[in-house]
Design a protein around this motif. Structure first.
Motif, PDB file in Angstrom:
ATOM      1  N   ALA A 158      10.133   6.679  20.077  1.00 20.07           N
ATOM      2  CA  ALA A 158      11.476   6.869  20.977  1.00 20.07           C
ATOM      3  C   ALA A 158      12.235   7.982  20.221  1.00 20.07           C
ATOM      4  CB  ALA A 158      11.899   5.483  21.221  1.00 20.07           C
ATOM      5  N   TYR A 159      13.534   8.129  20.744  1.00 20.57           N
ATOM      6  CA  TYR A 159      14.263   9.123  20.393  1.00 20.57           C
ATOM      7  C   TYR A 159      15.578   8.459  19.780  1.00 20.57           C
ATOM      8  CZ  TYR A 159      11.931  12.668  22.865  1.00 20.57           C
ATOM      9  OH  TYR A 159      11.037  13.694  23.412  1.00 20.57           O
ATOM     10  N   MET A 160      16.124   9.062  18.679  1.00 24.54           N
ATOM     11  CA  MET A 160      17.602   8.790  18.264  1.00 24.54           C
ATOM     12  C   MET A 160      18.520  10.131  18.636  1.00 24.54           C
ATOM     13  SD  MET A 160      16.879   6.856  14.895  1.00 24.54           S
ATOM     14  CE  MET A 160      18.094   5.775  15.227  1.00 24.54           C
ATOM     15  N   HIS A 161      19.622   9.765  19.493  1.00 21.65           N
ATOM     16  CA  HIS A 161      20.402  11.004  19.646  1.00 21.65           C
ATOM     17  C   HIS A 161      21.974  10.733  19.340  1.00 21.65           C
ATOM     18  CE1 HIS A 161      21.815  13.802  22.954  1.00 21.65           C
ATOM     19  NE2 HIS A 161      21.761  14.361  21.866  1.00 21.65           N
ATOM     20  N   PRO A 170      18.215  15.270  19.929  1.00 25.83           N
ATOM     21  CA  PRO A 170      17.379  13.931  19.722  1.00 25.83           C
ATOM     22  C   PRO A 170      16.208  14.385  18.646  1.00 25.83           C
ATOM     23  CG  PRO A 170      17.054  14.898  21.898  1.00 25.83           C
ATOM     24  CD  PRO A 170      17.901  15.883  21.395  1.00 25.83           C
ATOM     25  N   VAL A 171      16.237  13.522  17.997  1.00 23.14           N
ATOM     26  CA  VAL A 171      14.765  13.295  16.929  1.00 23.14           C
ATOM     27  C   VAL A 171      13.928  12.219  17.326  1.00 23.14           C
ATOM     28  CG1 VAL A 171      16.156  14.915  15.430  1.00 23.14           C
ATOM     29  CG2 VAL A 171      16.081  12.469  15.022  1.00 23.14           C
ATOM     30  N   ARG A 172      12.873  12.269  17.071  1.00 23.64           N
ATOM     31  CA  ARG A 172      12.120  11.018  17.190  1.00 23.64           C
ATOM     32  C   ARG A 172      12.394   9.773  15.980  1.00 23.64           C
ATOM     33  NH1 ARG A 172       8.454  11.236  21.684  1.00 23.64           N
ATOM     34  NH2 ARG A 172       7.925  13.362  22.042  1.00 23.64           N
ATOM     35  N   TYR A 173      12.365   8.799  16.505  1.00 23.05           N
ATOM     36  CA  TYR A 173      12.614   7.879  15.495  1.00 23.05           C
ATOM     37  C   TYR A 173      11.911   7.484  14.277  1.00 23.05           C
ATOM     38  CZ  TYR A 173      13.662   2.521  14.479  1.00 23.05           C
ATOM     39  OH  TYR A 173      14.111   1.342  13.792  1.00 23.05           O
ATOM     40  N   THR A 392      21.413   5.962  21.155  1.00 13.91           N
ATOM     41  CA  THR A 392      22.250   7.006  21.235  1.00 13.91           C
ATOM     42  C   THR A 392      23.620   6.471  20.813  1.00 13.91           C
ATOM     43  OG1 THR A 392      23.517   8.441  22.895  1.00 13.91           O
ATOM     44  CG2 THR A 392      22.192   6.840  23.800  1.00 13.91           C
ATOM     45  N   ASP A 393      24.444   7.637  20.559  1.00 15.21           N
ATOM     46  CA  ASP A 393      25.981   6.806  20.204  1.00 15.21           C
ATOM     47  C   ASP A 393      26.847   7.445  21.274  1.00 15.21           C
ATOM     48  OD1 ASP A 393      26.239   9.749  19.854  1.00 15.21           O
ATOM     49  OD2 ASP A 393      26.744   9.565  17.862  1.00 15.21           O
ATOM     50  N   THR A 394      26.270   7.669  22.295  1.00 16.34           N
ATOM     51  CA  THR A 394      27.132   7.818  23.753  1.00 16.34           C
ATOM     52  C   THR A 394      27.146   6.374  24.247  1.00 16.34           C
ATOM     53  OG1 THR A 394      25.294   8.375  25.033  1.00 16.34           O
ATOM     54  CG2 THR A 394      26.070  10.168  24.152  1.00 16.34           C
ATOM     55  N   GLY A 447      15.616  15.467  29.411  1.00 13.47           N
ATOM     56  CA  GLY A 447      15.758  16.600  30.134  1.00 13.47           C
ATOM     57  C   GLY A 447      15.612  16.388  31.803  1.00 13.47           C
ATOM     58  N   ALA A 448      15.188  17.300  32.676  1.00 14.11           N
ATOM     59  CA  ALA A 448      15.705  17.151  33.880  1.00 14.11           C
ATOM     60  C   ALA A 448      15.116  16.305  34.699  1.00 14.11           C
ATOM     61  CB  ALA A 448      15.257  18.583  34.788  1.00 14.11           C
TER      62      ALA A 448
END
Lengths: 531, 531
Positions: A158-161, A170-173, A392-394, A447-448
């Motif tokens: 999964a990602y961390m953003h 974003p980078v992978r966990y 994510t920090d959003t 992405g889209a």
């Protein structure tokens, strides 16, 4: 202290509220400041034979609220022969154990109406969503033959953003973790090697520790961290000629520290969140459904809103409006009140000032979840992510990939899981705006397709759900063991109280269940002693 | 370097053989020393239309070996219209993708005979047992509609039992991890705070880092680690009055370092082992079964042992004994040899000295697994462990709790997963002695039920399995990209080669599949170019 980090990370504040409280009370227990612990397994369910031995019959109990605390109360009392009636204001049992499927509707307190358009077989667990191995909830799954499967709580791919990340990408966990552990190991190995910890460590300790750190950080010569295959590959190793290309974009130690990514790795080590976690197959509400069947659907009255609760010397009378809107009343020997405390306190009642003070100390906390149904499982095919959480920090905070129906055609992501003020702000938006806003933020990560493949959405702002009005509660700084709660935890009359909020595991079914078992045990002891 | 730790930990030696090789080749790739990487997803399956455009028909291919490499070769060629015949000496396809169920039999090369007595629905994956998200194996599960579920590779509540541990008692994985991370954080925070890393870190770095370490290690005042709720509880938090009792037996930093426990935590961060991992529902052999069905069972000839392989200008002739023991021969346009290299090299053949040299460079490695079927799932009810691995430094090395049929009546543990010399020693024991020895060691961790609840066992010593004779291979120090293997990876004649050992992911189906796809691609190119 986890509490320090809680103020730094909104998501940890809410998730960690439990862990933080647990830490405090556990420490109290270890220091002998808290009551002596009783193993959860010591629960002795009430038995019909308890009455038979006395030549008497079990009494009647009215239960306010058909969430997990109410259902467990009814189930355990029913096994012993009590005549139970559950009054539930909503059109289903389970409370915050809410699984949303196609056709399900919600009209919230602001009047926003939604109807889920999820395809058959697709669902979101809008409330409770995971079980740890040690939780008593699993024992009821076993007893009621509710199959379980793994809920993936942490996923290496999964990602961390986080906005402070280098390049904002974003980078992978797994990549962020390898860098964090790598530099942590490099720094500690260097400090150890240079003698900075000679006051703490023996020569033997130092030799073993630097060896361990070299392994743990995947360090190279002179304890330098220069990346690791643990970060993942841009081309994964394959056939002859494809040895793999490891990700080469290793950030500096300062960049890793400044990104704030490290704070996210404690979550998977939490006493209540460590892997593996579990979920019932087919939706979390499989457990309340099974409980409702075991109790007997005829004893569970839906659409019944309680308005008054009067305790007298000989029984308890409950006034309620039924599903047809008619006012009714019901008198029983005992009552168990499992309604949310902030709603219970508003009933017409004669429970007394101490009970009011205790109920008033429990204050609801906001949280919200958004389910996004997609026409394809692009996160599996394109990103190779099967379950687990992107951080994510959003303000969307977390994105959950579904832990069921892998390789399937469609899937439901959780597009946000947010708390407190952020949840309140989203709760004020019309559902379509919640979707649009959250999808815009998720698109930055994925992405889209995060937008173009979307089929439908459904969001649950818990503070606005009728008859619930909150995600969970905080106790205004009190411990559940505080004397403030004695009138609820050890009540003197015929009315007993239960709920996750009245336990040391708020927001967890485990807490609701053990709270209910405590109420049932007290009630049963009272019934046996009564003449 | 992981290699350093490999010499310290027998289990890591064998498991890490893959990781170590991957590290090396990935580094080569990053440095430009290895051939340019080609994304695995670029595979263009051969298509019947490739021939139709030329006005020609696809040819015939004989495939030696019905393991994953052989099946994928046949499956991909069959889709393009090739006439394929798979010759498999055993009575089933799948090779080392072996799921053992009740009634399955094994007579090994020493003559030890076993018949599995597992109850219906119970099984062990004796060979391949887990899939990572990025592996191409999952794409075939999707294509062939083989459902998957999570394989739990690390479990916070499983045990670690290392002889140097204080008191020699097993500890929970989460407890050992909390202590390791706690002390690591304490030491690094103190060194940082005292200025020992001022050459490496800015003042900002230091402030953020010590904050992170306080969270990551759950540290108290003055960066002291004094235990954490992450270690788990002796009484878990429950109802009011049960705040929980955290485990209080915090060992000293020297004890934690000396125990060697830290080395075990890198496993779950490995590029090939990080969670979540997956398995097909019902047994790993669901994939080779599905492949066999898709190829057409009539094209897969079981019980056929190849004895000779002769390449000529116009085709390849294979001599074999069929299931009835009759000698037969078959001539095809091409052959793909997927047999274990140490067996392939023993055939009567005319493949030439370079091929013999390449095949001889691949040497088999021993491994063994023991399945223990129990009459109850006492590890779930008594220890609250649902899936995952217990680690020990005794010769049983690992105990795997089943990742399926949770809450069920019975279950099959893997009682050991051992490698190299240890595996060879157990392979020499009669099966009953393997069971008795392993159960005695497991009982030290789990107590009497490990013995008293046992129903039956089945063990697979891979070095002794007919027609397999090894668990996987090492390449005598060569990279798969070495020119030594060019005669196999880029062959000149009509015989192609495939197998996990001929890839950069030895011992994984991912490697076998990509190796097969490479062979199929080369063969198809040759067939299209032929006149």
């Amino acid at each position: 202290m986890p509490e320090q980090s809680l103020s730094r990370r909104n998501f940890l504040w809410a998730v960690g509220a439990t862990g933080g409280a647990g830490t405090m009370f556990a420490a109290m227990g270890a220091l002998g400041l808290a009551p002596t612990a009783v193993a959860a397994s010591r629960f002795q369910p009430p038995s019909a034979s308890d009455f038979h031995l006395q030549g008497r019959a079990a009494g009647s109990v009215v239960i306010l609220g058909g969430g997990v605390a109410g259902l467990i109360s009814a189930y355990e009392l029913g096994k012993a022969g009590y005549r139970v009636t559950v009054l539930e204001p909503r059109d289903r049992t389970g409370g915050r154990v809410l699984t949303v499927r196609g056709g399900d509707e919600l009209t919230d307190l602001r009047g926003f109406h939604q109807r889920a358009a999820f395809r058959r077989g697709q669902y979101m667990n809008a409330g409770a969503a995971r079980l740890a191995q040690w939780m008593v909830t699993l024992d009821y799954c076993r007893e009621l033959r509710v199959p379980i499967e793994v809920f993936t709580n942490a996923n290496a791919d999964a990602y961390m953003h986080l906005r402070p990340m280098p390049a904002g990408q974003p980078v992978r966990y797994r990549t962020a973790k390898a860098d964090t552990y790598g530099y942590m190991s490099e720094l500690l190995a260097k400090a150890t090697d240079q003698g900075a910890l000679d006051a703490e460590l023996t020569a033997d300790d130092k030799e073993i520790l630097t060896g361990f750190l070299t392994d743990f950080g995947d360090l190279g010569d002179r304890y330098e961290y220069n990346g690791s295959t643990r970060r993942g590959f841009t081309t994964w190793p394959g056939e002859v000629g494809v040895p793999g290309v490891a990700r080469a974009d290793v950030p500096s130690v300062s960049d890793v520290i400044a990104s704030g990514v490290g704070w996210y790795f404690s979550f998977e080590n939490g006493f209540d969140q460590a892997m593996p976690m579990f979920q019932p197959v087919g939706g979390m509400d499989m457990l309340p459904r099974a409980l409702t069947r075991a109790i007997g659907a005829e004893r569970v009255k839906l659409g019944c809103r309680v308005t008054a609760l009067t305790q007298a010397a000989t029984g308890v009378t409950v006034t309620y409006s039924d599903a047809a809107g008619r006012s009714r009343s019901l008198t029983a020997d005992y009552a168990i009140a499992t309604m949310p405390p902030q709603l219970l306190v508003k009933l017409t009642h004669n429970l007394g000032a101490d009970v009011v003070a205790a109920l008033s100390a429990a204050q609801p906390v906001s949280a919200g979840k958004l389910g996004l149904e997609y026409r394809s499982r692009w996160w599996e095919t394109d990103h190779r992510i099967y379950g687990g959480i992107t951080w994510t920090d959003t303000e969307i905070t977390q994105i959950w990939h579904p832990s069921y129906d892998y390789l399937g055609e469609r899937g439901v992501l959780i597009g946000y899981y947010q708390f407190g003020e952020t949840a309140d702000r989203y709760a004020a938006m019309p559902p379509k705006e919640r979707e649009t806003t959250a999808v815009g933020l998720g698109e930055r990560i994925y992405g889209a397709k995060y937008r173009t493949e979307l089929a439908s959405s459904f969001s649950v702002p818990w503070s606005q759900v009728p008859h619930v009005e909150g995600a969970w509660h905080h106790l205004s700084g009190h411990s559940p063991q505080s004397p403030v709660f004695t009138p609820l935890a050890e009540p003197a009359g015929r009315v007993f109280f239960a709920g996750d909020w009245l336990s040391n595991m708020p927001s967890w079914q485990h807490g609701a269940i053990l709270s209910a078992r405590k109420a049932v045990t007290l009630l049963h002891g009272r019934a046996l002693a009564a003449r």
